[in-house]
Design a protein around this motif. Sequence first.
Motif, PDB file in Angstrom:
ATOM      1  N   ASP A 158       0.747  -1.053  -0.142  1.00  0.00           N
ATOM      2  CA  ASP A 158       0.074   0.097  -0.052  1.00  0.00           C
ATOM      3  C   ASP A 158       0.969   1.127  -0.067  1.00  0.00           C
ATOM      4  O   ASP A 158       0.513   2.341  -0.810  1.00  0.00           O
ATOM      5  CB  ASP A 158      -0.979   0.036   1.155  1.00  0.00           C
ATOM      6  CG  ASP A 158      -1.999  -1.066   1.233  1.00  0.00           C
ATOM      7  OD1 ASP A 158      -2.155  -1.533  -0.013  1.00  0.00           O
ATOM      8  OD2 ASP A 158      -2.561  -1.300   2.262  1.00  0.00           O
ATOM      9  N   ALA A 159       1.898   1.160   0.692  1.00  0.00           N
ATOM     10  CA  ALA A 159       2.838   2.590   0.873  1.00  0.00           C
ATOM     11  C   ALA A 159       3.397   2.518  -0.543  1.00  0.00           C
ATOM     12  O   ALA A 159       3.746   3.889  -0.951  1.00  0.00           O
ATOM     13  CB  ALA A 159       3.902   2.063   2.041  1.00  0.00           C
ATOM     14  N   MET A 160       4.084   1.662  -1.006  1.00  0.00           N
ATOM     15  CA  MET A 160       4.545   1.563  -2.210  1.00  0.00           C
ATOM     16  C   MET A 160       3.715   2.241  -3.356  1.00  0.00           C
ATOM     17  O   MET A 160       4.055   2.921  -4.207  1.00  0.00           O
ATOM     18  CB  MET A 160       5.087   0.389  -2.614  1.00  0.00           C
ATOM     19  CG  MET A 160       6.555   0.078  -1.646  1.00  0.00           C
ATOM     20  SD  MET A 160       6.877  -1.879  -1.773  1.00  0.00           S
ATOM     21  CE  MET A 160       8.195  -1.572  -2.885  1.00  0.00           C
ATOM     22  N   GLN A 161       2.460   1.826  -3.317  1.00  0.00           N
ATOM     23  CA  GLN A 161       1.616   2.296  -4.289  1.00  0.00           C
ATOM     24  C   GLN A 161       1.222   3.966  -4.060  1.00  0.00           C
ATOM     25  O   GLN A 161       1.135   4.788  -5.064  1.00  0.00           O
ATOM     26  CB  GLN A 161       0.056   1.470  -3.909  1.00  0.00           C
ATOM     27  CG  GLN A 161       0.257  -0.102  -4.881  1.00  0.00           C
ATOM     28  CD  GLN A 161      -1.207  -0.704  -4.630  1.00  0.00           C
ATOM     29  OE1 GLN A 161      -1.947  -0.514  -3.663  1.00  0.00           O
ATOM     30  NE2 GLN A 161      -1.747  -1.207  -5.602  1.00  0.00           N
ATOM     31  N   SER A 162       1.316   4.128  -2.645  1.00  0.00           N
ATOM     32  CA  SER A 162       1.118   5.671  -2.400  1.00  0.00           C
ATOM     33  C   SER A 162       2.235   6.592  -2.929  1.00  0.00           C
ATOM     34  O   SER A 162       2.128   7.588  -3.417  1.00  0.00           O
ATOM     35  CB  SER A 162       1.109   5.738  -1.013  1.00  0.00           C
ATOM     36  OG  SER A 162      -0.187   5.333  -0.546  1.00  0.00           O
ATOM     37  N   ILE A 163       3.442   5.952  -2.945  1.00  0.00           N
ATOM     38  CA  ILE A 163       4.755   6.745  -3.369  1.00  0.00           C
ATOM     39  C   ILE A 163       4.558   6.977  -4.665  1.00  0.00           C
ATOM     40  O   ILE A 163       5.049   7.936  -5.276  1.00  0.00           O
ATOM     41  CB  ILE A 163       6.065   5.795  -3.164  1.00  0.00           C
ATOM     42  CG1 ILE A 163       6.150   5.750  -1.341  1.00  0.00           C
ATOM     43  CG2 ILE A 163       7.407   6.326  -3.778  1.00  0.00           C
ATOM     44  CD1 ILE A 163       7.303   4.740  -0.993  1.00  0.00           C
ATOM     45  N   GLU A 164       4.046   5.959  -5.545  1.00  0.00           N
ATOM     46  CA  GLU A 164       4.120   6.024  -7.080  1.00  0.00           C
ATOM     47  C   GLU A 164       2.972   7.280  -7.521  1.00  0.00           C
ATOM     48  O   GLU A 164       3.102   7.878  -8.274  1.00  0.00           O
ATOM     49  CB  GLU A 164       3.740   4.892  -7.769  1.00  0.00           C
ATOM     50  CG  GLU A 164       5.113   3.693  -7.661  1.00  0.00           C
ATOM     51  CD  GLU A 164       4.892   2.577  -8.785  1.00  0.00           C
ATOM     52  OE1 GLU A 164       5.857   2.262  -9.303  1.00  0.00           O
ATOM     53  OE2 GLU A 164       3.855   2.170  -9.116  1.00  0.00           O
ATOM     54  N   SER A 169       9.707  12.860  -6.240  1.00  0.00           N
ATOM     55  CA  SER A 169      10.886  13.095  -7.009  1.00  0.00           C
ATOM     56  C   SER A 169      12.138  12.489  -6.457  1.00  0.00           C
ATOM     57  O   SER A 169      13.234  12.398  -7.042  1.00  0.00           O
ATOM     58  CB  SER A 169      11.051  14.389  -7.523  1.00  0.00           C
ATOM     59  OG  SER A 169      11.299  15.402  -6.389  1.00  0.00           O
ATOM     60  N   THR A 170      12.217  12.408  -5.216  1.00  0.00           N
ATOM     61  CA  THR A 170      13.332  12.080  -4.511  1.00  0.00           C
ATOM     62  C   THR A 170      13.304  10.872  -3.516  1.00  0.00           C
ATOM     63  O   THR A 170      12.175  10.562  -2.934  1.00  0.00           O
ATOM     64  CB  THR A 170      13.907  13.005  -3.534  1.00  0.00           C
ATOM     65  OG1 THR A 170      13.019  13.069  -2.384  1.00  0.00           O
ATOM     66  CG2 THR A 170      14.101  14.173  -4.359  1.00  0.00           C
ATOM     67  N   ARG A 171      14.164   9.990  -3.256  1.00  0.00           N
ATOM     68  CA  ARG A 171      14.473   8.854  -2.270  1.00  0.00           C
ATOM     69  C   ARG A 171      13.836   9.427  -0.911  1.00  0.00           C
ATOM     70  O   ARG A 171      13.099   8.590  -0.058  1.00  0.00           O
ATOM     71  CB  ARG A 171      15.659   8.614  -2.475  1.00  0.00           C
ATOM     72  CG  ARG A 171      15.949   6.979  -1.500  1.00  0.00           C
ATOM     73  CD  ARG A 171      17.290   6.557  -1.264  1.00  0.00           C
ATOM     74  NE  ARG A 171      17.490   5.331  -0.641  1.00  0.00           N
ATOM     75  CZ  ARG A 171      17.221   4.084  -1.229  1.00  0.00           C
ATOM     76  NH1 ARG A 171      16.900   3.844  -2.312  1.00  0.00           N
ATOM     77  NH2 ARG A 171      17.585   3.273  -0.235  1.00  0.00           N
ATOM     78  N   LYS A 172      13.999  10.653  -0.550  1.00  0.00           N
ATOM     79  CA  LYS A 172      14.037  11.209   0.709  1.00  0.00           C
ATOM     80  C   LYS A 172      12.298  11.262   0.917  1.00  0.00           C
ATOM     81  O   LYS A 172      11.622  10.973   1.795  1.00  0.00           O
ATOM     82  CB  LYS A 172      14.476  12.162   1.269  1.00  0.00           C
ATOM     83  CG  LYS A 172      14.171  12.973   2.343  1.00  0.00           C
ATOM     84  CD  LYS A 172      15.042  14.589   2.658  1.00  0.00           C
ATOM     85  CE  LYS A 172      14.646  15.109   3.889  1.00  0.00           C
ATOM     86  NZ  LYS A 172      13.491  15.297   4.026  1.00  0.00           N
ATOM     87  N   GLU A 173      11.692  11.801  -0.097  1.00  0.00           N
ATOM     88  CA  GLU A 173      10.251  11.894   0.117  1.00  0.00           C
ATOM     89  C   GLU A 173       9.423  10.514  -0.305  1.00  0.00           C
ATOM     90  O   GLU A 173       8.722  10.186   0.615  1.00  0.00           O
ATOM     91  CB  GLU A 173       9.706  12.806  -1.359  1.00  0.00           C
ATOM     92  CG  GLU A 173      10.175  13.897  -1.551  1.00  0.00           C
ATOM     93  CD  GLU A 173       9.616  14.649  -2.641  1.00  0.00           C
ATOM     94  OE1 GLU A 173       8.685  15.584  -2.685  1.00  0.00           O
ATOM     95  OE2 GLU A 173      10.247  14.061  -3.869  1.00  0.00           O
ATOM     96  N   ALA A 174      10.339   9.447  -0.831  1.00  0.00           N
ATOM     97  CA  ALA A 174       9.693   8.083  -0.596  1.00  0.00           C
ATOM     98  C   ALA A 174       9.914   7.691   0.692  1.00  0.00           C
ATOM     99  O   ALA A 174       8.868   6.822   1.298  1.00  0.00           O
ATOM    100  CB  ALA A 174      10.195   7.153  -1.586  1.00  0.00           C
ATOM    101  N   SER A 198      13.165   9.658 -10.183  1.00  0.00           N
ATOM    102  CA  SER A 198      12.766  10.426 -11.275  1.00  0.00           C
ATOM    103  C   SER A 198      12.592  11.755 -10.982  1.00  0.00           C
ATOM    104  O   SER A 198      11.778  11.934  -9.876  1.00  0.00           O
ATOM    105  CB  SER A 198      11.960   9.748 -12.274  1.00  0.00           C
ATOM    106  OG  SER A 198      11.580  10.770 -13.463  1.00  0.00           O
ATOM    107  N   PRO A 199      13.148  12.954 -11.461  1.00  0.00           N
ATOM    108  CA  PRO A 199      12.620  14.208 -11.076  1.00  0.00           C
ATOM    109  C   PRO A 199      11.081  14.521 -11.553  1.00  0.00           C
ATOM    110  O   PRO A 199      10.262  15.192 -10.670  1.00  0.00           O
ATOM    111  CB  PRO A 199      13.473  15.011 -11.994  1.00  0.00           C
ATOM    112  CG  PRO A 199      14.797  14.281 -12.593  1.00  0.00           C
ATOM    113  CD  PRO A 199      14.072  12.750 -12.480  1.00  0.00           C
ATOM    114  N   SER A 200      10.624  13.618 -12.696  1.00  0.00           N
ATOM    115  CA  SER A 200       9.135  14.094 -12.639  1.00  0.00           C
ATOM    116  C   SER A 200       8.221  13.051 -11.941  1.00  0.00           C
ATOM    117  O   SER A 200       7.258  13.477 -11.174  1.00  0.00           O
ATOM    118  CB  SER A 200       8.800  13.497 -14.174  1.00  0.00           C
ATOM    119  OG  SER A 200       9.434  12.017 -14.317  1.00  0.00           O
TER     120      SER A 200
END
Length: 292
Positions: A158-164, A169-174, A198-200
């Motif tokens: 669920d968390a990985m789906q939320s990240i996508e 754009s950054t690992r820190k945000e993820a 990815s920046p986008s």
Amino acid sequence: MLRSAFTRNALETIGLRRNISTTVDLNYTSQFPASDNKTDGAIVILHGLFGSARNWGAHSRAFARNLNRPVYALDLRNHGASPHAEPMTYSTMADDVAEFIRKHGLKDVSLIGHSMGGKAAMSVALSPAHSNLLEKLIVVDIAPSRGSLSSDFKAYVDAMQSIESAGVSTRKEALEILEEVEKNPDITTFLLTNLVPSPSSSKFRIPINILARSIDELGSFPYAPEDGDAPWDGQTLFIKGTKSKYINRRNLPTAEKLFPGMKLEEVDSGHWVHSERPIEFGKLVEEFVGLI
């Protein structure tokens, strides 16, 4: 029409249990001994859910050197650099692995599987079509049980789906999103090895939607003594983390019936035995597999 419908329904029933499907060509890493032997007494390693072959690099190098055997660590379907495909079941994963063994001409194979990979490894051994491919089986902290997958794994998906969907754009945000469900830095670091920043809009290299649809199936197992499935009589080692509940008093009897030649060893660790206690784990494997 009745005959056609019956045939179709019968095939669907068989497919639900053994999940007949087309195999995929698995990505892999390999380590060879000084003798450059590439086939005899091969060790094949299967990772767990969200893992990949590269998680096993240190162990692969050590086994090739210390056991004088070729070692292949595979990316299971929908993991690492292997193809994305459905269904994501233990029978289809077992077919993929068996096809890899045959394609590469591997002989007297010792198959090692952790967690999800352990269930896939057991499925290879218990499949009448593939059981003759193996010499030894090593199952790491998982049992041939049927039930719901841990709620932790569902939360990770669920968390990985939320990240996508958040378009980070950054690992820190993820990481900030992932830490809402998991505080252990070792686990979050492990999960984020699958992230392609990815920046986008960052994406995971593994197909999160396929894994989300497969969560219930990954808690199951295609073989059971009560279904009349024949046991695998080969040499089998189960390695349990003492702080983990994946092998327990309720499912151990099933393991003993399906693998009557099994031996159980315990290591003072959690579920990720091979990474938490690499020296102890490596010693158990090397003593069990033995020298050629």
